[in-house]
Every structure is written in structure tokens, then in C-alpha cells.
Scaffold this motif. Structure first.
Motif, PDB file in Angstrom:
ATOM      1  N   ASP A  72      55.238  93.418   3.128  1.00  0.00           N
ATOM      2  CA  ASP A  72      55.617  92.164   3.771  1.00  0.00           C
ATOM      3  C   ASP A  72      56.748  92.334   4.789  1.00  0.00           C
ATOM      4  OD1 ASP A  72      55.202  89.323   3.985  1.00  0.00           O
ATOM      5  OD2 ASP A  72      57.140  89.083   2.968  1.00  0.00           O
ATOM      6  N   THR A  73      57.592  93.321   4.588  1.00  0.00           N
ATOM      7  CA  THR A  73      58.725  93.521   5.509  1.00  0.00           C
ATOM      8  C   THR A  73      58.275  93.968   6.893  1.00  0.00           C
ATOM      9  OG1 THR A  73      58.996  95.762   4.650  1.00  0.00           O
ATOM     10  CG2 THR A  73      60.403  94.038   3.699  1.00  0.00           C
ATOM     11  N   THR A  74      57.019  94.346   7.047  1.00  0.00           N
ATOM     12  CA  THR A  74      56.513  94.739   8.359  1.00  0.00           C
ATOM     13  C   THR A  74      55.702  93.633   9.036  1.00  0.00           C
ATOM     14  OG1 THR A  74      54.530  95.752   7.425  1.00  0.00           O
ATOM     15  CG2 THR A  74      56.460  97.177   7.711  1.00  0.00           C
ATOM     16  N   SER A  75      55.594  92.469   8.394  1.00  0.00           N
ATOM     17  CA  SER A  75      54.878  91.339   8.992  1.00  0.00           C
ATOM     18  C   SER A  75      55.550  90.924  10.291  1.00  0.00           C
ATOM     19  CB  SER A  75      54.862  90.148   8.033  1.00  0.00           C
ATOM     20  OG  SER A  75      54.098  90.423   6.895  1.00  0.00           O
ATOM     21  N   LEU A  76      54.742  90.411  11.235  1.00  0.00           N
ATOM     22  CA  LEU A  76      55.285  89.949  12.507  1.00  0.00           C
ATOM     23  C   LEU A  76      55.516  88.449  12.467  1.00  0.00           C
ATOM     24  CD1 LEU A  76      53.201  91.954  15.121  1.00  0.00           C
ATOM     25  CD2 LEU A  76      55.560  92.327  14.416  1.00  0.00           C
ATOM     26  N   LEU A  77      56.723  88.056  12.811  1.00  0.00           N
ATOM     27  CA  LEU A  77      57.092  86.653  12.892  1.00  0.00           C
ATOM     28  C   LEU A  77      57.474  86.329  14.327  1.00  0.00           C
ATOM     29  CD1 LEU A  77      58.148  87.713   9.898  1.00  0.00           C
ATOM     30  CD2 LEU A  77      58.746  85.327   9.757  1.00  0.00           C
ATOM     31  N   ALA A  78      57.530  85.053  14.632  1.00  0.00           N
ATOM     32  CA  ALA A  78      57.954  84.611  15.954  1.00  0.00           C
ATOM     33  C   ALA A  78      58.784  83.347  15.807  1.00  0.00           C
ATOM     34  CB  ALA A  78      56.750  84.346  16.844  1.00  0.00           C
ATOM     35  N   SER A  79      59.699  83.166  16.734  1.00  0.00           N
ATOM     36  CA  SER A  79      60.493  81.944  16.802  1.00  0.00           C
ATOM     37  C   SER A  79      60.002  81.131  17.996  1.00  0.00           C
ATOM     38  CB  SER A  79      61.979  82.264  16.981  1.00  0.00           C
ATOM     39  OG  SER A  79      62.470  82.932  15.846  1.00  0.00           O
ATOM     40  N   ARG A  97      60.904  84.421  20.797  1.00  0.00           N
ATOM     41  CA  ARG A  97      61.199  85.713  20.183  1.00  0.00           C
ATOM     42  C   ARG A  97      60.069  86.119  19.257  1.00  0.00           C
ATOM     43  NH1 ARG A  97      65.033  86.623  15.345  1.00  0.00           N
ATOM     44  NH2 ARG A  97      65.255  88.859  15.362  1.00  0.00           N
ATOM     45  N   ARG A  98      59.800  87.424  19.204  1.00  0.00           N
ATOM     46  CA  ARG A  98      58.832  87.973  18.255  1.00  0.00           C
ATOM     47  C   ARG A  98      59.498  89.167  17.585  1.00  0.00           C
ATOM     48  NH1 ARG A  98      52.581  89.798  19.218  1.00  0.00           N
ATOM     49  NH2 ARG A  98      51.884  89.115  17.178  1.00  0.00           N
ATOM     50  N   TYR A  99      59.364  89.276  16.262  1.00  0.00           N
ATOM     51  CA  TYR A  99      60.104  90.313  15.536  1.00  0.00           C
ATOM     52  C   TYR A  99      59.429  90.647  14.216  1.00  0.00           C
ATOM     53  CZ  TYR A  99      61.799  86.151  13.097  1.00  0.00           C
ATOM     54  OH  TYR A  99      61.879  84.973  12.398  1.00  0.00           O
ATOM     55  N   ARG A 100      59.785  91.826  13.668  1.00  0.00           N
ATOM     56  CA  ARG A 100      59.340  92.212  12.331  1.00  0.00           C
ATOM     57  C   ARG A 100      60.223  91.544  11.298  1.00  0.00           C
ATOM     58  NH1 ARG A 100      59.974  97.993  11.865  1.00  0.00           N
ATOM     59  NH2 ARG A 100      61.094  97.727  13.773  1.00  0.00           N
ATOM     60  N   ARG A 101      59.641  91.143  10.172  1.00  0.00           N
ATOM     61  CA  ARG A 101      60.390  90.458   9.131  1.00  0.00           C
ATOM     62  C   ARG A 101      61.601  91.268   8.670  1.00  0.00           C
ATOM     63  NH1 ARG A 101      58.953  86.353   5.746  1.00  0.00           N
ATOM     64  NH2 ARG A 101      56.734  86.616   6.121  1.00  0.00           N
ATOM     65  N   GLY A 102      61.476  92.562   8.568  1.00  0.00           N
ATOM     66  CA  GLY A 102      62.560  93.401   8.065  1.00  0.00           C
ATOM     67  C   GLY A 102      63.638  93.744   9.077  1.00  0.00           C
ATOM     68  N   SER A 103      63.481  93.318  10.326  1.00  0.00           N
ATOM     69  CA  SER A 103      64.469  93.669  11.350  1.00  0.00           C
ATOM     70  C   SER A 103      65.667  92.715  11.296  1.00  0.00           C
ATOM     71  CB  SER A 103      63.858  93.650  12.744  1.00  0.00           C
ATOM     72  OG  SER A 103      63.507  92.340  13.112  1.00  0.00           O
ATOM     73  N   ALA A 104      66.835  93.276  11.610  1.00  0.00           N
ATOM     74  CA  ALA A 104      68.056  92.482  11.622  1.00  0.00           C
ATOM     75  C   ALA A 104      68.325  91.984  13.035  1.00  0.00           C
ATOM     76  CB  ALA A 104      69.238  93.324  11.140  1.00  0.00           C
TER      77      ALA A 104
END
Length: 106
Positions: A72-79, A97-104
Motif C-alpha cells: 500500500d505504501t507504493t500506491s499513487l495518490l493525488a491532491s 500534486r501526484r505522489y506515492r503514499r509512502g513519500s514525505a
């Protein structure tokens, strides 16, 4: 028939009807933005990052799951920044913004 009911009730078709805003606060704005965005883009919302009042309504940043992956930490999310009018109707949206769930955040 509907016209007759309006006349009996004292309402004319030309009389302005004043609606009360359906968005009463930040929580209502966040829920309305999430529902509207989810319906348009077809991806589930994960949460809300920001809500702010603007002159003509609300600006809400909604986080969306765009691509589920394992783990799940590699899922792609977007704002998405969602603009609502005073009544909670979606006026516009854009992905910011688009980012991986595990990214800070940087």
C-alpha cells in the motif's frame, strides 16, 4: 397543475426564491467537495488536506487514491484543488500534486 399550486401558495413564477446556503462550514465544504470530485473522476477520496473560505465560496484540497498498489505504501495518490460556490456546488477542480503514499513532503 403545479402553476395552480404556486398561485394558491402565494408564489409567482417571477418571484425570486432565496435559497439558504447548503454549506454551513468547513466540514460541510469538505464533504461536498469529496462527493463531487469522486463522482466526476471515479477515484475514491482518501481525505481532505486543506479547506479555506474564499470570497465566493470554498477552496478544498482533496486527496484521492488514483492507483492502488501492493504494498500500500507504493500506491499513487493525488491532491486536487476543488472550488465550490457558497451553496456547495462544484465550480472547478484541478490536480495540483501526484505522489506515492509512502513519500514525505519536501
Amino acid at each position: 397543475m403545479a402553476e395552480e399550486r404556486r398561485r394558491r401558495a402565494g408564489n409567482s413564477p417571477t418571484k425570486a426564491v432565496r435559497r439558504t446556503p447548503s454549506v454551513r462550514g468547513a466540514g460541510d465544504a469538505a464533504r461536498a467537495a469529496g462527493r463531487s470530485l469522486e463522482g466526476l473522476i471515479g477515484h475514491p477520496t482518501e481525505g481532505v488536506s486543506a479547506v479555506r473560505r474564499v470570497d465566493d465560496g470554498w477552496c478544498v484540497v482533496v486527496d484521492v487514491l488514483e492507483l492502488a498498489r501492493i504494498p500500500d505504501t507504493t500506491s499513487l495518490l493525488a491532491s486536487y484543488e476543488v472550488q465550490l460556490d457558497q451553496d456547495g456546488e462544484l465550480m472547478e477542480y484541478r490536480r495540483v500534486r501526484r505522489y506515492r503514499r509512502g513519500s514525505a513532503d519536501e
